[in-house]
Design a protein around this motif. Structure first.
Motif, PDB file in Angstrom:
ATOM      1  N   GLN A  51       0.826  -1.199   0.000  1.00 44.87           N
ATOM      2  CA  GLN A  51       0.000   0.000   0.000  1.00 44.87           C
ATOM      3  C   GLN A  51       0.865   1.257   0.000  1.00 44.87           C
ATOM      4  OE1 GLN A  51      -4.007   0.614   2.274  1.00 44.87           O
ATOM      5  NE2 GLN A  51      -2.394   1.231   3.667  1.00 44.87           N
ATOM      6  N   THR A  52       1.970   1.234   0.756  1.00 40.52           N
ATOM      7  CA  THR A  52       2.891   2.369   0.764  1.00 40.52           C
ATOM      8  C   THR A  52       3.470   2.592  -0.628  1.00 40.52           C
ATOM      9  OG1 THR A  52       3.466   1.919   3.067  1.00 40.52           O
ATOM     10  CG2 THR A  52       4.967   3.316   1.828  1.00 40.52           C
ATOM     11  N   GLY A  53       3.823   1.493  -1.328  1.00 42.03           N
ATOM     12  CA  GLY A  53       4.321   1.614  -2.689  1.00 42.03           C
ATOM     13  C   GLY A  53       3.292   2.210  -3.623  1.00 42.03           C
ATOM     14  N   ALA A  54       2.031   1.819  -3.447  1.00 42.98           N
ATOM     15  CA  ALA A  54       0.974   2.371  -4.290  1.00 42.98           C
ATOM     16  C   ALA A  54       0.825   3.868  -4.064  1.00 42.98           C
ATOM     17  CB  ALA A  54      -0.345   1.640  -4.013  1.00 42.98           C
ATOM     18  N   ILE A  55       0.981   4.311  -2.803  1.00 45.51           N
ATOM     19  CA  ILE A  55       0.911   5.741  -2.506  1.00 45.51           C
ATOM     20  C   ILE A  55       2.019   6.487  -3.248  1.00 45.51           C
ATOM     21  CG2 ILE A  55       1.221   7.477  -0.707  1.00 45.51           C
ATOM     22  CD1 ILE A  55      -0.071   5.487   1.251  1.00 45.51           C
ATOM     23  N   ALA A  56       3.248   5.962  -3.157  1.00 53.29           N
ATOM     24  CA  ALA A  56       4.376   6.604  -3.835  1.00 53.29           C
ATOM     25  C   ALA A  56       4.119   6.711  -5.334  1.00 53.29           C
ATOM     26  CB  ALA A  56       5.661   5.827  -3.563  1.00 53.29           C
ATOM     27  N   ALA A  57       3.597   5.629  -5.925  1.00 54.23           N
ATOM     28  CA  ALA A  57       3.321   5.641  -7.362  1.00 54.23           C
ATOM     29  C   ALA A  57       2.201   6.621  -7.704  1.00 54.23           C
ATOM     30  CB  ALA A  57       2.962   4.238  -7.826  1.00 54.23           C
ATOM     31  N   GLU A  58       1.205   6.718  -6.822  1.00 52.73           N
ATOM     32  CA  GLU A  58       0.111   7.656  -7.069  1.00 52.73           C
ATOM     33  C   GLU A  58       0.613   9.095  -7.046  1.00 52.73           C
ATOM     34  OE1 GLU A  58      -4.210   8.632  -7.243  1.00 52.73           O
ATOM     35  OE2 GLU A  58      -2.604   7.616  -8.312  1.00 52.73           O
ATOM     36  N   LEU A  59       1.569   9.383  -6.181  1.00 51.52           N
ATOM     37  CA  LEU A  59       2.161  10.720  -6.161  1.00 51.52           C
ATOM     38  C   LEU A  59       2.908  11.010  -7.461  1.00 51.52           C
ATOM     39  CD1 LEU A  59       3.476  10.796  -2.487  1.00 51.52           C
ATOM     40  CD2 LEU A  59       1.525  12.059  -3.413  1.00 51.52           C
ATOM     41  N   ILE A  60       3.595  10.008  -7.976  1.00 49.42           N
ATOM     42  CA  ILE A  60       4.287  10.164  -9.258  1.00 49.42           C
ATOM     43  C   ILE A  60       3.276  10.468 -10.369  1.00 49.42           C
ATOM     44  CG2 ILE A  60       5.663   8.962 -11.008  1.00 49.42           C
ATOM     45  CD1 ILE A  60       6.930   7.361  -8.713  1.00 49.42           C
ATOM     46  N   ILE A  61       2.160   9.735 -10.352  1.00 48.73           N
ATOM     47  CA  ILE A  61       1.124   9.932 -11.369  1.00 48.73           C
ATOM     48  C   ILE A  61       0.567  11.356 -11.303  1.00 48.73           C
ATOM     49  CG2 ILE A  61      -1.229   9.285 -12.011  1.00 48.73           C
ATOM     50  CD1 ILE A  61      -0.507   6.398 -11.284  1.00 48.73           C
ATOM     51  N   LYS A  62       0.259  11.815 -10.083  1.00 51.07           N
ATOM     52  CA  LYS A  62      -0.319  13.151  -9.947  1.00 51.07           C
ATOM     53  C   LYS A  62       0.649  14.218 -10.474  1.00 51.07           C
ATOM     54  CE  LYS A  62      -4.221  11.975  -7.882  1.00 51.07           C
ATOM     55  NZ  LYS A  62      -4.439  12.079  -6.435  1.00 51.07           N
ATOM     56  N   ALA A  76       1.242  -4.478  -4.955  1.00 47.32           N
ATOM     57  CA  ALA A  76       1.336  -3.021  -5.047  1.00 47.32           C
ATOM     58  C   ALA A  76       0.762  -2.520  -6.371  1.00 47.32           C
ATOM     59  CB  ALA A  76       2.787  -2.585  -4.895  1.00 47.32           C
ATOM     60  N   ALA A  77       1.063  -3.227  -7.460  1.00 45.92           N
ATOM     61  CA  ALA A  77       0.577  -2.810  -8.775  1.00 45.92           C
ATOM     62  C   ALA A  77      -0.943  -2.864  -8.841  1.00 45.92           C
ATOM     63  CB  ALA A  77       1.188  -3.694  -9.863  1.00 45.92           C
ATOM     64  N   ARG A  78      -1.532  -3.920  -8.295  1.00 45.22           N
ATOM     65  CA  ARG A  78      -2.990  -4.051  -8.332  1.00 45.22           C
ATOM     66  C   ARG A  78      -3.664  -3.035  -7.404  1.00 45.22           C
ATOM     67  NH1 ARG A  78      -5.101  -7.864 -11.427  1.00 45.22           N
ATOM     68  NH2 ARG A  78      -3.862  -9.671 -12.031  1.00 45.22           N
ATOM     69  N   VAL A  79      -3.062  -2.766  -6.242  1.00 42.89           N
ATOM     70  CA  VAL A  79      -3.632  -1.761  -5.343  1.00 42.89           C
ATOM     71  C   VAL A  79      -3.585  -0.388  -6.002  1.00 42.89           C
ATOM     72  CG1 VAL A  79      -3.317  -0.552  -3.149  1.00 42.89           C
ATOM     73  CG2 VAL A  79      -3.151  -3.038  -3.236  1.00 42.89           C
ATOM     74  N   LEU A  80      -2.484  -0.075  -6.689  1.00 40.42           N
ATOM     75  CA  LEU A  80      -2.401   1.196  -7.401  1.00 40.42           C
ATOM     76  C   LEU A  80      -3.532   1.316  -8.414  1.00 40.42           C
ATOM     77  CD1 LEU A  80      -0.957   3.833  -8.186  1.00 40.42           C
ATOM     78  CD2 LEU A  80       0.427   2.469  -9.786  1.00 40.42           C
ATOM     79  N   ALA A  81      -3.766   0.255  -9.184  1.00 38.50           N
ATOM     80  CA  ALA A  81      -4.827   0.291 -10.189  1.00 38.50           C
ATOM     81  C   ALA A  81      -6.196   0.423  -9.537  1.00 38.50           C
ATOM     82  CB  ALA A  81      -4.769  -0.963 -11.056  1.00 38.50           C
TER      83      ALA A  81
END
Length: 704
Positions: free
Chosen positions: A134-145, A173-178
């Motif tokens: 979940q922490t990884g998904a947060i980091a990736a979401e910040l990159i996306i924004k 992490a990839a699936r949670v990000l999606a």
């Protein structure tokens, strides 16, 4: 509904130039293409597996000791370098990645806050894995924004969209990000997904019907995991038969306490190549992956999601996205109590909250610079910590298996179970007794019991080795029982000669050394040393004239050369990728070995003997062997097993690539390396199709 809840606003970590260097150029902090990635219509976000760190352990940032992807310009200090490279060529040998940005979501540093820890936790620590992913998904979401804001500011022709790629824990992490951002994440490619849903849409490979390890161990949380498959996202989930993480069951359980996951590292077997190639190639025609022309100014449309991995006592992530708007500075507000009162301004739409167990509703309002807004209501559930308790307690039996004593190989084994659950599929296994635990070794034999099968008995193979075994019976519901059993030799016809007369006994094998299945599989161009099972240190470098590799360790050195069919040397590229040609040969030489012994050479993943070389009185050897015709083209491990002068067993594993003669010549002439391997190839089937379709252009933003 009032809640005693702590909400952490995550916008502060997006201040300033976060990920700017990764998205706009300059010094790379991740795997970034030498193109204008700030305007790329597709960007890949890559997640590592548990415990996978940087290539240079001394460098904590994503930069550092960079790994280059052939001549593409993609560089990284993390998992997505050699691992993706070893996963590319078999399924898409002609795919090119030079125009596709790849950002590795690495550990926390000055760029990727909060980062993705890829926590080195055990597979039964579901909460630990969930929190890390979940922490990884947060980091990736910040990159996306940030990427979306940069695309608007730079007047890009396309709205940026993203494909998440994850291996093992990274698949979660990839699936949670999606799931958190189904608007911007349009594709997910996973390898060895521990939450794999059997036979789900997008599953690829011989293990497509397999149950993920975490999903199997924690069925009460299975519905949560299955929800990761529900979002409208193009997916490809690669799983080969026997992968103990994505194709799990009772015959794999022994790998959990013994930590034997070597089959997880091979990614894809030979049987998977054809179906995986077809399935992944088909993704390039999926309309969801088509680039989207940049949006014109319009009122925002609100979307929101809470992480499906929401547990009691851990922070739950809530993500909001505003679509249809070309405004670079949207504002997000959260009504946590659903009472009409919204929290303070939040420019990134991300919060982490300590929310109690139960079902909750949150409202999210998205507002643009023209004060136009949209509100969406989000309902989600936080699961109790007990939902993460594994169903199988491997330390305590649940039912009894009646005493059996001994039985001859080839006989029918009677089974009587006391207290076994009814209505649950049963698996019977014969496990060699190498430790006091029935989970100390891989089962030598297994079968699924049919209804009443335990009373009818089970036919034992006639070629089963004699010795002590555990008979283990496991129920799909998690209960199990075990009893010890001695397998004795089958009766011998008295008229036959068992081989006891002088002169007719079987020939002895002498001092031949057996292959050792690699527990950790080296990436192509990398080597791993063990001495009597203890890890050692080696260095790998191109030999003089770049026609081979030298592998150096304490007290010894090796040189390995690949040769074409005609005998000429196959060059080694700058990434130390050694190519062995089918119908060609390999020369192996070394110094520092025990005199007058043999060095054995094998190729994996299934151990295949290449040849044996004799060490001379000075401790040196040199020999040339034909590359076995049975080896398939693709990524393999070349293994050398020999004795050190003190008698210890020295095992060196080297990641190599085997190619057909024509393919190796074409590849080396074109790029210096076939971007090869198994998953990344799969990924690039998708990317190659996208890259061909994209023709970047500038756009004009119309004022609202």
């Amino acid at each position: 509904m009032a809640m005693a809840t702590v909400y952490r606003f995550l916008g502060g970590v997006l201040a300033g130039t976060i990920v700017t260097s990764a998205l706009v150029g300059g010094v790379s902090t991740a795997a970034v293409a030498n193109v204008a990635p700030d305007c790329s219509p597709i960007t890949v976000l890559a997640f590592r597996g548990s415990g996978e760190g940087n290539l240079d352990p001394q460098a904590t940032a994503s930069a550092g000791a960079a790994h280059a992807y052939g001549t593409t310009g993609l560089i990284t200090n993390g998992w997505e370098g050699p691992t993706l490279e070893r996963l590319i060529a078999q399924l898409a040998p002609q795919a090119a990645a030079a125009s596709i940005p790849v950002i590795g979501v690495g550990a926390s540093d000055s760029v990727y806050v909060p980062g993705y820890p890829a926590a080195p936790v055990g597979p039964t620590d579901l909460i630990g894995i969930a929190e890390s992913a979940q922490t990884g998904a947060i980091a990736a979401e910040l990159i996306i924004k940030q990427a979306k804001s940069a695309a608007i500011v730079n007047h890009c022709a396309f709205s940026p969209r993203f494909i998440a790629v994850g291996y093992s824990q990274g698949a979660i992490a990839a699936r949670v990000l999606a799931q958190l951002n189904s608007t911007d994440v349009v594709g997910v490619v996973t390898i060895g997904d521990p939450a794999q849903k059997p036979s789900a849409a997008g599953n690829v490979g011989a293990g497509a019907a397999g149950d993920g390890l975490m999903r199997w161990l924690v069925p009460s949380f299975g519905d949560k995991f299955d929800a990761l498959y529900a979002q409208d996202t193009v997916t490809a989930a690669l799983c080969h038969a026997g992968d103990p993480v994505c194709d799990f069951g009772w015959t794999s359980v022994w790998r959990v306490p013994s930590q034997r996951y070597e089959n997880h590292a091979y990614f894809v077997s030979i049987d998977d190549i054809a179906p995986a190639t077809q399935a992944l190639a088909a993704l390039t025609t999926n309309a969801q992956l088509n680039p989207v022309v940049a949006l014109q100014a319009a009122a925002p449309v609100a979307h929101a999601a809470a992480s499906v991995l929401a547990f009691e006592g851990r922070l739950t992530t809530i993500s909001a996205v505003g679509t249809e708007s070309a405004d670079a500075s949207l504002n997000y507000e959260f009504d946590y109590d659903n009472d009409g009162h919204y929290d303070a301004d939040n420019p990134v739409g991300l919060v982490a909250a300590d929310i109690p167990v139960g079902i909750h509703t949150v409202k999210v309002r998205v507002t643009d610079g023209a004060d136009r807004s949209d509100v969406v209501s989000l309902t989600f559930e936080v699961a109790p910590a007990t939902a993460a308790t594994p169903k199988a307690d491997l330390n305590n039996m649940s039912f009894l298996v009646s005493e059996l004593g001994s039985i001859a190989a080839g006989s029918v084994l009677p089974l009587e179970l006391q207290g076994a659950p009814t209505g649950s599929e049963l698996t019977m296994m014969l496990v060699p007794k190498v430790s006091p635990s029935p989970w100390g070794a891989e089962p030598a034999f297994s079968t699924v019991l049919t209804a009443g099968g335990e009373s009818d008995g089970v036919q034992i193979p006639g070629d089963l080795a004699t010795g002590a075994y555990f008979v283990v019976v496991g129920a799909e519901s998690g209960e199990w029982g075990a009893v010890e059993l001695e397998i004795v030799a089958a009766s011998v016809d008295p008229g036959t000669d068992p081989g006891t007369d002088p002169g007719i006994d079987p020939a002895q094998t002498g001092g031949l050394l057996a292959p050792v299945t690699p527990i950790t599989v080296p990436a192509v161009g990398q080597a791993i040393l063990t001495v009597d099972g203890t890890p050692g240190t080696v260095t790998v470098a191109r030999a003089t004239g770049i026609s081979g590799l030298t592998i150096s360790g304490v007290g010894f050195a090796l040189t390995v050369n690949g040769l074409h069919h005609g005998g000429s040397a196959i060059p080694v590229d700058a990434n130390n990728v050694l190519v062995l040609e089918r119908d060609g040969s390999v020369t192996v030489s070394g110094t520092g070995f025990a005199p007058n012994t043999d060095v054995e050479v094998f190729l994996f993943s299934t151990a295949t003997a290449v040849g044996s070389a004799t060490v001379n009185a000075a401790g040196a050897f040199s020999a040339t062997f034909a590359v076995p015709a049975s080896m398939s083209a693709g990524l393999h491990t070349l293994q050398l097993v020999g004795l050190a002068p003190n008698g210890s067993t020295r095992v060196v594993d080297l990641g190599v690539r085997v190619a057909d003669a024509a393919a190796s010549a074409l590849t080396l002439a074109k790029t210096g390396i076939d971007l090869g391997g198994v998953l990344g190839s799969a990924l690039l089937v998708v990317l190659a199709g996208l890259a061909v379709a994209v023709r970047p252009r500038r756009r004009t933003v119309t004022a609202a």
